[in-house]
Design a protein around this motif. Structure first.
Motif, mmCIF file in Angstrom:
data_model
loop_
_atom_site.group_PDB
_atom_site.id
_atom_site.type_symbol
_atom_site.label_atom_id
_atom_site.label_comp_id
_atom_site.label_asym_id
_atom_site.label_seq_id
_atom_site.Cartn_x
_atom_site.Cartn_y
_atom_site.Cartn_z
ATOM 1 N N TYR A 1 -0.447 -8.574 -15.476
ATOM 2 C CA TYR A 1 -1.789 -8.430 -14.913
ATOM 3 C C TYR A 1 -1.858 -9.054 -13.519
ATOM 4 C CZ TYR A 1 -6.876 -8.620 -14.539
ATOM 5 O OH TYR A 1 -8.175 -8.459 -14.115
ATOM 6 N N THR A 2 -1.216 -10.192 -13.344
ATOM 7 C CA THR A 2 -1.200 -10.846 -12.030
ATOM 8 C C THR A 2 -0.546 -9.942 -10.987
ATOM 9 O OG1 THR A 2 -1.068 -13.027 -13.068
ATOM 10 C CG2 THR A 2 -0.439 -12.887 -10.756
ATOM 11 N N ALA A 3 0.582 -9.326 -11.345
ATOM 12 C CA ALA A 3 1.265 -8.427 -10.414
ATOM 13 C C ALA A 3 0.373 -7.246 -10.045
ATOM 14 C CB ALA A 3 2.579 -7.939 -11.032
ATOM 15 N N LYS A 4 -0.379 -6.735 -11.009
ATOM 16 C CA LYS A 4 -1.278 -5.618 -10.733
ATOM 17 C C LYS A 4 -2.393 -6.041 -9.770
ATOM 18 C CE LYS A 4 -0.535 -3.100 -15.051
ATOM 19 N NZ LYS A 4 -1.104 -2.703 -16.344
ATOM 20 N N LEU A 5 -2.916 -7.247 -9.958
ATOM 21 C CA LEU A 5 -3.965 -7.732 -9.061
ATOM 22 C C LEU A 5 -3.458 -7.889 -7.632
ATOM 23 C CD1 LEU A 5 -5.987 -10.452 -11.022
ATOM 24 C CD2 LEU A 5 -6.762 -8.219 -10.262
ATOM 25 N N VAL A 6 -2.267 -8.467 -7.487
ATOM 26 C CA VAL A 6 -1.693 -8.637 -6.144
ATOM 27 C C VAL A 6 -1.480 -7.268 -5.496
ATOM 28 C CG1 VAL A 6 0.283 -9.481 -4.839
ATOM 29 C CG2 VAL A 6 -0.600 -10.830 -6.745
ATOM 30 N N SER A 7 -0.957 -6.312 -6.267
ATOM 31 C CA SER A 7 -0.756 -4.961 -5.743
ATOM 32 C C SER A 7 -2.078 -4.348 -5.308
ATOM 33 C CB SER A 7 -0.095 -4.074 -6.809
ATOM 34 O OG SER A 7 1.202 -4.525 -7.133
ATOM 35 N N SER A 8 -3.118 -4.598 -6.089
ATOM 36 C CA SER A 8 -4.435 -4.057 -5.764
ATOM 37 C C SER A 8 -4.957 -4.622 -4.441
ATOM 38 C CB SER A 8 -5.412 -4.361 -6.898
ATOM 39 O OG SER A 8 -6.712 -3.921 -6.580
ATOM 40 N N ILE A 9 -4.766 -5.925 -4.227
ATOM 41 C CA ILE A 9 -5.205 -6.555 -2.983
ATOM 42 C C ILE A 9 -4.450 -5.967 -1.783
ATOM 43 C CG2 ILE A 9 -5.120 -8.718 -1.670
ATOM 44 C CD1 ILE A 9 -5.899 -10.168 -4.215
ATOM 45 N N LEU A 10 -3.144 -5.782 -1.941
ATOM 46 C CA LEU A 10 -2.348 -5.227 -0.849
ATOM 47 C C LEU A 10 -2.755 -3.774 -0.563
ATOM 48 C CD1 LEU A 10 1.194 -6.647 -1.653
ATOM 49 C CD2 LEU A 10 -0.428 -7.440 0.057
ATOM 50 N N GLU A 11 -3.107 -3.039 -1.599
ATOM 51 C CA GLU A 11 -3.555 -1.665 -1.417
ATOM 52 C C GLU A 11 -4.857 -1.633 -0.637
ATOM 53 O OE1 GLU A 11 -3.917 2.399 -1.528
ATOM 54 O OE2 GLU A 11 -2.176 1.210 -2.152
ATOM 55 N N LYS A 12 -5.797 -2.549 -0.943
ATOM 56 C CA LYS A 12 -7.081 -2.585 -0.242
ATOM 57 C C LYS A 12 -6.905 -2.999 1.211
ATOM 58 C CE LYS A 12 -9.797 -3.567 -4.390
ATOM 59 N NZ LYS A 12 -10.572 -4.609 -5.123
ATOM 60 N N ARG A 13 -5.935 -3.898 1.470
ATOM 61 C CA ARG A 13 -5.719 -4.332 2.850
ATOM 62 C C ARG A 13 -5.179 -3.197 3.703
ATOM 63 N NH1 ARG A 13 -3.473 -10.527 3.115
ATOM 64 N NH2 ARG A 13 -5.248 -11.490 2.054
ATOM 65 N N ARG A 14 -4.474 -2.271 3.066
ATOM 66 C CA ARG A 14 -3.896 -1.142 3.808
ATOM 67 C C ARG A 14 -4.977 -0.109 4.146
ATOM 68 N NH1 ARG A 14 -1.379 3.901 1.961
ATOM 69 N NH2 ARG A 14 0.146 4.607 3.485
ATOM 70 N N SER A 15 -5.990 0.017 3.249
ATOM 71 C CA SER A 15 -7.001 1.058 3.431
ATOM 72 C C SER A 15 -8.154 0.621 4.330
ATOM 73 C CB SER A 15 -7.580 1.454 2.080
ATOM 74 O OG SER A 15 -8.115 0.322 1.434
ATOM 75 N N GLY B 1 0.790 -1.216 0.000
ATOM 76 C CA GLY B 1 0.000 0.000 0.000
ATOM 77 C C GLY B 1 0.822 1.266 0.000
ATOM 78 N N SER B 2 2.109 1.164 0.371
ATOM 79 C CA SER B 2 3.005 2.323 0.357
ATOM 80 C C SER B 2 3.790 2.418 -0.944
ATOM 81 C CB SER B 2 3.980 2.243 1.543
ATOM 82 O OG SER B 2 3.280 2.204 2.765
ATOM 83 N N GLN B 3 3.404 1.591 -1.924
ATOM 84 C CA GLN B 3 4.057 1.556 -3.235
ATOM 85 C C GLN B 3 5.504 1.086 -3.151
ATOM 86 O OE1 GLN B 3 2.372 2.051 -6.302
ATOM 87 N NE2 GLN B 3 0.826 1.727 -4.740
ATOM 88 N N ARG B 4 5.811 0.322 -2.118
ATOM 89 C CA ARG B 4 7.132 -0.288 -1.995
ATOM 90 C C ARG B 4 7.105 -1.678 -2.608
ATOM 91 N NH1 ARG B 4 9.209 -3.975 1.581
ATOM 92 N NH2 ARG B 4 11.449 -3.920 1.922
ATOM 93 N N ILE B 5 8.108 -1.998 -3.418
ATOM 94 C CA ILE B 5 8.185 -3.331 -4.011
ATOM 95 C C ILE B 5 8.382 -4.357 -2.902
ATOM 96 C CG2 ILE B 5 9.527 -4.868 -5.498
ATOM 97 C CD1 ILE B 5 10.227 -2.451 -7.211
ATOM 98 N N VAL B 6 7.471 -5.317 -2.797
ATOM 99 C CA VAL B 6 7.549 -6.319 -1.733
ATOM 100 C C VAL B 6 7.621 -7.737 -2.287
ATOM 101 C CG1 VAL B 6 6.421 -4.919 0.019
ATOM 102 C CG2 VAL B 6 5.022 -6.300 -1.521
ATOM 103 N N GLY B 7 7.646 -7.882 -3.589
ATOM 104 C CA GLY B 7 7.754 -9.220 -4.148
ATOM 105 C C GLY B 7 7.694 -9.200 -5.662
ATOM 106 N N VAL B 8 7.903 -10.372 -6.237
ATOM 107 C CA VAL B 8 7.888 -10.547 -7.687
ATOM 108 C C VAL B 8 7.124 -11.815 -8.016
ATOM 109 C CG1 VAL B 8 9.307 -10.961 -9.748
ATOM 110 C CG2 VAL B 8 10.103 -9.370 -8.003
#
Length: 368
Positions: free
Chosen positions: A354-368, A327-334
């Motif tokens: 697309y998979t990376a974008k989905l994972v990022s989206s989930i992590l962003e929602k968990r932060r909010s 959620g802080s836009q820090r790279i946390v995985g590949v």
């Protein structure tokens, strides 16, 4: 979110990667057909078949002449005594960087990835969601789905910089807990490969048990102390009338006067030797701090072909991967896919992205 898929390289950019692109349209079309045939069948293709499938009228003899030029350029080779040709790793890199046409992800593939990730990405752990997503990627790509996650502020054990081309390098960071993170860095123009090796050696003698940010701060602190020492020694020599400085502070030069008199002043000789060592160390630390700053912002690995994949030492394999962020836009995985060099790049690149974008989206929602 992961970075967008890079567009095909221009000729100048591809030349920067060390790939010959000075070939005409006819040669490009024949080369493209050779690669696409290899990706589809894994088999070499000969001049007679090529003359039938290329969208232009050429005799088998003309095609053979073009193939000879492509082989001389290092883009194709003959696997045995037959007349057929296959792309080299160099040729595949040129194809991926300059000729590959990447379309949108198929609706079925998109739905399958979404279903796997969303089914396990709600109240379940991220590890479970990623495991299911890797299974989906593996099944859809017919390769091996992989994921590398990093711990926030991981304490480092080893770091290595590997040049990929004149303008990019891979930084491999091994943490004390055994986890590995790798990022691609943009390099400053003209930085020699020796500087990457020297930076790695310098860091590995100092970074154990530190985070990336702590290592950078410590080196900056040491550098500032060395600059103060350099100023003090230089002032002492100037006051003694033995030297003077010219130029701005960031690129100053020390001009020594009356060098014969230095033989009578052992302290001055020691000071000059210390200045020489300080200049050398400061230059190394400047490169190291710059590389660490770039590592903090670097993007994840995208495409490796064959022996380029030094991290896994999988000669004859390719890896397509994209970073995901918290959620802080820090790279946390590949996340990515590993398979033979004849992976369906046009299909798998958007799938991984697309998979990376989905994972990022989930992590962003968990932060909010």
């Amino acid at each position: 979110m992961s970075a967008p898929i890079s567009p095909p390289l221009t000729n100048a950019e591809a030349e920067g990667k060390g790939v010959l692109v000075d070939i005409n349209e006819r040669s490009r079309e024949i080369f493209k057909q050779i690669v696409e045939s290899y990706l589809a069948t894994g088999e070499p293709v000969g001049s007679r078949n090529l003359s039938r499938i290329i969208p232009m009228t050429l005799s088998p003899a003309s095609v053979r002449n073009v193939m000879a030029d492509l082989e001389q350029a290092g883009l194709i080779y003959s696997p045995h005594t037959s007349a057929g040709r296959l792309p080299t790793e160099r040729g595949l890199r040129f194809f991926v960087d300059a000729l590959l046409e990447i379309g949108d992800l198929a609706a079925d593939d998109r739905a399958s990835i979404e279903a796997q990730l969303k089914a396990h990405g709600g109240e379940h752990s991220l590890d479970a969601a990623l495991a299911q997503t890797m299974s989906a990627l593996s099944g859809l790509s017919r390769g091996a789905g992989v994921v590398v996650t990093t711990k926030k502020d991981a304490r480092l054990k080893h770091i290595e910089f590997v040049r990929l081309d004149p303008s990019k390098a891979l930084v491999v960071m091994v943490a004390e807990d055994g986890s590995v993170e790798n990022r691609v860095l943009d390099l400053p123009a003209g930085l020699p490969t020796a500087a990457l090796t020297e930076a790695g050696n310098f860091l590995n003698a100092r970074i154990r048990g530190q985070t990336l940010a702590e290592a950078k701060l410590e080196i900056q602190t040491v550098r500032e102390a060395m600059e103060r020492e350099l100023d003090a020694i230089t002032a002492r020599l100037i006051e003694a009338g033995l030297a003077t400085t010219v130029g701005p502070a960031e690129s100053r030069q020390l001009i020594v006067r009356g060098q014969a008199n230095l033989l009578e002043d052992l302290k001055a000789v020691e000071d000059l030797e210390r200045i020489r060592l300080l200049f050398d160390d400061l230059e190394t630390q400047k490169d190291v701090i710059d590389l660490l700053s770039r590592a903090e912002e670097g993007e994840g690995v995208r495409i490796y072909i064959g022996s380029e994949n030094k991290l896994f030492s999988l000669s004859g394999s390719s890896m397509i991967a994209a970073p995901f962020r918290d959620g802080s836009q820090r790279i946390v995985g590949v996340v990515g896919v590993i398979g033979p060099t004849r992976l369906n790049y046009a299909r798998i690149v958007p799938m991984v992205d697309y998979t990376a974008k989905l994972v990022s989206s989930i992590l962003e929602k968990r932060r909010s």
